[in-house]
Design an enzyme around this catalytic site. Structure first.
Site, PDB file in Angstrom:
ATOM      1  N   SER A 238      -5.834  -0.398  -3.402  1.00 48.57           N
ATOM      2  CA  SER A 238      -4.839   0.632  -3.704  1.00 48.57           C
ATOM      3  C   SER A 238      -5.439   1.990  -3.361  1.00 48.57           C
ATOM      4  CB  SER A 238      -4.487   0.597  -5.192  1.00 48.57           C
ATOM      5  OG  SER A 238      -3.814   1.784  -5.561  1.00 48.57           O
TER       6      SER A 238
ATOM      7  N   TYR B  97      -6.867  -0.141 -14.121  1.00 47.96           N
ATOM      8  CA  TYR B  97      -6.375  -0.662 -12.847  1.00 47.96           C
ATOM      9  C   TYR B  97      -7.187  -0.070 -11.687  1.00 47.96           C
ATOM     10  CZ  TYR B  97      -3.106  -1.018  -8.861  1.00 47.96           C
ATOM     11  OH  TYR B  97      -2.531  -1.244  -7.629  1.00 47.96           O
TER      12      TYR B  97
END
Ligand SMILES: NC(=O)c1ccc[n+]([C@@H]2O[C@H](COP(=O)([O-])OP(=O)(O)OC[C@H]3O[C@@H](n4cnc5c(N)ncnc54)[C@H](O)[C@@H]3O)[C@@H](O)[C@H]2O)c1
Length: 246
Positions: free
Chosen positions: A139, A152
């Site tokens: 990401s 995350y």
């Protein structure tokens, strides 16, 4: 193009979002796809849409027994694995002040432990043929330090480092391992959290304007999963309309 004719591919997180979009593309280009997802019905629906020998299997990537059952089925049915796309992850929205150790572990169990289990089992099968393409989903939040998801972001930083190390470990078997790092993408998962309200802000940062969709990420994944990408490994590719360009 039929870049995946005769290829067997496992795609995790294939019930929805980018996992589903990737699975459908690989299938459309000739791959037999094993759609794996904790949402078994969704995985089966994706496989049905692809047709042929593709099948869906309910899989919890954070559970060693569940991952073993998945790859046992692949080995038994096809005797090989060519492509593995690790898409499944939990994408949370939790303020730092509310982040507990339990929540940290919940996300790490899937996003990080799950990636290890999937790559270990998948690469064992790939090594038999001295061929393999592994694409992990990172990401661009690891570059941006995106708020409300510190745990995350930590797991996705792990994906980046792990990808590089795994590329080293598996290079001798002609298995490539790369990471794609999407920016904010409009998926079913994102729509369930407050991240859905961030598209305007992200648009401001992007070099190319617009709302990222799963179809915008799929071509990069398909390329890295293809035979012709054999000279590219251990790399991270931002697929985010130029949001992170430093
Ligand atoms: N959507 C974004 O903005 C964005 C941005 C950057 C990176 N990513 C990454 O891209 C990937 C896909 O994101 P998305 O938005 O399409 O996700 P999504 O939330 O829409 O879908 C995730 C899928 O993973 C499955 N899943 C969750 N836990 C699982 C488990 N334990 N075992 C097996 N399957 C499980 C879910 O059932 C779901 O089908 C993820 O790795 C995510 O971290 C997403």
């Amino acid at each position: 193009m039929n870049r995946f004719e005769g290829r067997v591919a496992v795609v995790s997180g294939a019930a929805q979002g980018m996992g589903k979009a990737v699975a459908l593309r690989l299938g459309a280009e000739g791959a037999t796809v094993i759609a794996a997802d904790i949402n078994g019905k969704g995985a089966e629906a994706t496989a049905k849409e692809i047709g042929g020998k593709s099948f869906g299997q309910q899989t919890d990537i954070g559970d060693p027994a569940s991952v073993k059952a998945l790859f046992d089925a692949v080995a038994q049915k096809f005797g090989k694995l060519d492509v593995q796309i690790n898409v499944a992850a939990i994408v949370p929205f939790v303020k730092w002040d509310e982040l507990t150790f339990e929540e940290w572990r919940r996300v790490a169990r899937v996003n990080f432990d799950g990636l290890f289990l999937m790559c270990k089992a998948g690469s064992d099968l790939m090594r038999k043929n001295n061929y393999g393409r592994i694409v992990n989903f990172g990401s661009n939040s690891v570059l941006a330090g995106t708020p409300n998801m510190a745990h995350y972001v930590a797991t996705k930083g792990g994906v980046l480092g792990f990808t590089r190390a795994l590329a080293t470990e598996l290079g001798g078997y002609k298995i490539t391992v790369n990471t794609v790092m999407p920016g904010l993408i409009d998926t079913e998962g994102v729509q369930t959290t407050a991240h859905k309200d961030a598209f305007g802000f992200v648009d401001m940062l992007q070099a190319i304007k617009g709302k990222g969709m799963p179809a915008d990420v799929v071509p990069a994944v398909a390329f890295l999963a293809s035979e012709e990408a054999h000279w590219i490994t251990g790399q991270a590719l931002n697929v985010d309309a130029g949001m992170a360009r430093w």
